[in-house]
Write a protein that holds these residues in place. Structure first.
Motif, PDB file in Angstrom:
ATOM      1  N   GLN A   1      36.260  35.708  52.291  1.00  0.00           N
ATOM      2  CA  GLN A   1      37.682  35.907  52.550  1.00  0.00           C
ATOM      3  C   GLN A   1      38.273  37.059  51.746  1.00  0.00           C
ATOM      4  OE1 GLN A   1      39.134  31.981  51.592  1.00  0.00           O
ATOM      5  NE2 GLN A   1      38.975  31.267  53.705  1.00  0.00           N
ATOM      6  N   GLU A   2      37.814  37.232  50.517  1.00  0.00           N
ATOM      7  CA  GLU A   2      38.454  38.185  49.613  1.00  0.00           C
ATOM      8  C   GLU A   2      37.662  39.467  49.403  1.00  0.00           C
ATOM      9  OE1 GLU A   2      39.503  36.193  45.953  1.00  0.00           O
ATOM     10  OE2 GLU A   2      39.837  34.308  47.031  1.00  0.00           O
ATOM     11  N   GLY A   3      36.383  39.484  49.826  1.00  0.00           N
ATOM     12  CA  GLY A   3      35.496  40.612  49.518  1.00  0.00           C
ATOM     13  C   GLY A   3      35.973  41.948  50.078  1.00  0.00           C
ATOM     14  N   PRO A   4      35.583  43.042  49.384  1.00  0.00           N
ATOM     15  CA  PRO A   4      34.783  43.034  48.158  1.00  0.00           C
ATOM     16  C   PRO A   4      35.574  42.503  46.969  1.00  0.00           C
ATOM     17  CG  PRO A   4      35.481  45.264  48.686  1.00  0.00           C
ATOM     18  CD  PRO A   4      35.924  44.407  49.827  1.00  0.00           C
ATOM     19  N   VAL A   5      34.918  41.658  46.183  1.00  0.00           N
ATOM     20  CA  VAL A   5      35.612  40.963  45.103  1.00  0.00           C
ATOM     21  C   VAL A   5      34.714  40.908  43.874  1.00  0.00           C
ATOM     22  CG1 VAL A   5      34.785  38.710  45.887  1.00  0.00           C
ATOM     23  CG2 VAL A   5      36.852  38.836  44.532  1.00  0.00           C
ATOM     24  N   GLY A   6      35.317  40.947  42.692  1.00  0.00           N
ATOM     25  CA  GLY A   6      34.572  40.827  41.446  1.00  0.00           C
ATOM     26  C   GLY A   6      34.444  39.383  41.005  1.00  0.00           C
ATOM     27  N   ARG A   7      33.478  39.141  40.106  1.00  0.00           N
ATOM     28  CA  ARG A   7      33.240  37.764  39.656  1.00  0.00           C
ATOM     29  C   ARG A   7      34.447  37.170  38.946  1.00  0.00           C
ATOM     30  NH1 ARG A   7      27.872  39.406  37.894  1.00  0.00           N
ATOM     31  NH2 ARG A   7      28.758  39.644  35.806  1.00  0.00           N
ATOM     32  N   ARG A   8      35.129  37.994  38.158  1.00  0.00           N
ATOM     33  CA  ARG A   8      36.218  37.449  37.339  1.00  0.00           C
ATOM     34  C   ARG A   8      37.342  36.840  38.177  1.00  0.00           C
ATOM     35  NH1 ARG A   8      37.030  41.690  32.272  1.00  0.00           N
ATOM     36  NH2 ARG A   8      34.967  41.333  31.331  1.00  0.00           N
ATOM     37  N   SER A   9      37.552  37.375  39.365  1.00  0.00           N
ATOM     38  CA  SER A   9      38.617  36.829  40.210  1.00  0.00           C
ATOM     39  C   SER A   9      38.249  35.464  40.781  1.00  0.00           C
ATOM     40  CB  SER A   9      38.932  37.799  41.352  1.00  0.00           C
ATOM     41  OG  SER A   9      37.827  37.913  42.211  1.00  0.00           O
TER      42      SER A   9
END
Length: 345
Positions: free
Chosen positions: A31-39
Motif C-alpha cells: 500500500q505504501e511502497g516504496p517505503v522504508g523500514r522505519r515507517s
C-alpha cells in the motif's frame, strides 16, 4: 476448519499470528511502497529489529525488493498476499466469528480484527479494515460523513495507505464537542481529505445548541451548504459510545446522568441516546445529519471495539440500518455473543 488445518494448528499454534504479522507488513509495503523500514515500526506492535527481521525474510523469499527509494512488493508478493488473506481469516476463526455475530445483529456484514481491549494497536487494525472496506465500495466523487472520537480518528491516520479513490468529499456529521482536537469530527474530515487528495466541507458549529439558535443558524449559507452535502452522502463512518460516559464527557449535570441511568440508556450515536432495546431516550439539540438522511445512506460503516463497548454496540444495532457494516475487535465480538445469547434482531 478442516481436519488437516486443525491438526497443523495443534502442532504449530503460533502459525496464525506469525502469518498475520508477516502479511500485515507485506500489505503495508504494497500500500505504501516504496517505503522504508522505519515507517513500519509500531505496526502490529513490532520493534525496529523485528520489522527488519520480517522484511529480510520477505526479501529472501522474493516477495519484496529493497531499492534506494524503499521497499516494494514483487508480482510474486502480490500473488501470495491475495491468496493468503482468506486463509488468515479462516485460521484465526475471525471470519466465522464475524459471520455468527452478523446473524445475531441482523446487519449486512461484521468485520472482526484480532485483539482488544480498546488499545491503540487494535484501534489501528480496525481503522485499516474500515479503510479497506471504503476503498472497495466507494468511487471518486463520493461523499463521506464522519463523526468524532478516537477510533474514527484512527481511520484518518490509516487512510493515506488504503488506496481510497481520489476526489472524495468529507464532511463532519455534526458539530464539535470540545476536548481533544484530533478526535473532533471536523478535524477528522479535514485529515481524511488531506490524506486522500479529497475535498472537505467544513461545519464550524458546537455539537449542542440552544433551541432558539437552531432556526437562525439553519439559514446561514455555510450550514445550508452542509445540509445539501448531507443529502448526497454515500457513506457515514461513525463510532458508538457508552451513553453515560459520553453524557458525562459533555458536561451533563448529575440530574441528567441519573435520569439517563434510570431510563436504561446504553448507547449514543449521532446525538441520540438509546436504551438497550434501541429506543430513543434522549436527543441532543444539534445541527448535523438527520435520522432520515442516515437511513438513506447506502454505506453506513460503524467502527467500535473493546469489551466495554459490547453493550452499546448491541443497543445501537437494534435500530441500525440493515445495510450497516460493523468493524470491531475480537474482544468486543465475543462479549456481544455472550451478552446476546440466542437473541437476534
Amino acid at each position: 476448519m478442516d481436519a488437516v488445518t486443525q491438526s497443523l494448528l495443534s502442532v504449530l499454534p503460533e502459525m496464525p499470528e506469525l502469518l498475520s504479522v508477516r502479511c500485515s507488513i507485506l500489505t503495508a509495503i504494497r500500500q505504501e511502497g516504496p517505503v522504508g523500514r522505519r515507517s513500519l515500526v509500531g505496526r502490529e506492535g513490532l520493534s525496529e529489529r523485528e520489522v527488519r527481521a520480517v522484511c529480510d525474510l520477505l526479501r529472501k523469499q522474493g516477495l519484496i525488493t529493497a531499492e534506494t527509494s524503499g521497499m516494494k512488493v514483487t508480482p510474486e508478493g502480490e500473488r501470495v498476499l491475495d491468496l493468503l488473506q482468506p486463509v488468515i481469516r479462516r485460521w484465526t476463526g475471525l471470519e466465522e466469528l464475524g459471520t455468527e455475530l452478523c446473524r445475531k445483529l441482523g446487519i449486512q456484514k461484521v468485520m472482526v480484527v484480532p485483539g482488544g481491549d480498546d488499545d491503540d494497536l487494535t484501534k489501528h487494525r480496525m481503522a485499516r479494515a474500515a479503510c479497506g472496506h471504503m476503498a472497495g465500495v466507494l468511487q471518486g466523487g463520493a461523499v463521506v460523513a464522519v463523526t468524532g472520537g478516537s477510533t474514527v480518528a484512527a481511520v484518518a491516520d490509516e487512510a493515506a495507505a488504503a488506496g481510497l479513490p481520489e476526489g472524495i468529499r468529507f464532511i463532519a456529521a455534526r458539530g464539535g464537542t470540545g476536548g481533544d482536537v484530533k478526535s473532533q469530527a471536523n478535524m477528522i474530515a479535514a485529515m481524511l481529505a488531506a490524506a486522500t487528495a479529497g475535498d472537505w466541507t467544513p461545519l464550524h458549529l458546537p455539537e449542542t445548541l440552544a433551541e432558539t439558535s437552531i432556526g437562525p443558524l439553519m439559514e446561514e449559507p455555510s450550514v445550508m451548504e452542509a445540509m445539501a452535502v448531507y443529502d448526497r452522502t454515500d457513506c457515514i463512518v461513525h463510532g458508538i459510545g457508552d451513553a453515560i460516559e459520553l453524557a458525562r464527557r459533555r458536561g451533563a449535570d448529575e440530574e441528567t446522568l441519573e435520569k439517563l441511568a434510570a431510563e436504561g440508556a446504553a448507547a449514543e450515536a449521532f446525538g441520540y441516546y438509546l436504551g438497550r432495546d434501541g429506543s430513543v431516550i434522549h436527543r441532543l439539540r444539534t445541527i448535523g445529519l438527520s435520522r432520515s438522511q442516515i437511513d438513506r445512506i447506502p454505506h453506513p460503516l460503524a467502527v467500535a471495539g473493546g469489551t466495554e463497548k459490547a453493550s452499546p454496540i448491541l443497543a445501537y444495532m437494534k435500530q441500525a440500518p440493515e445495510r450497516t457494516v460493523l468493524v470491531t475487535d475480537e474482544a468486543a465480538a465475543r462479549e456481544m455473543l455472550r451478552l446476546s445469547g440466542g437473541e437476534t434482531k
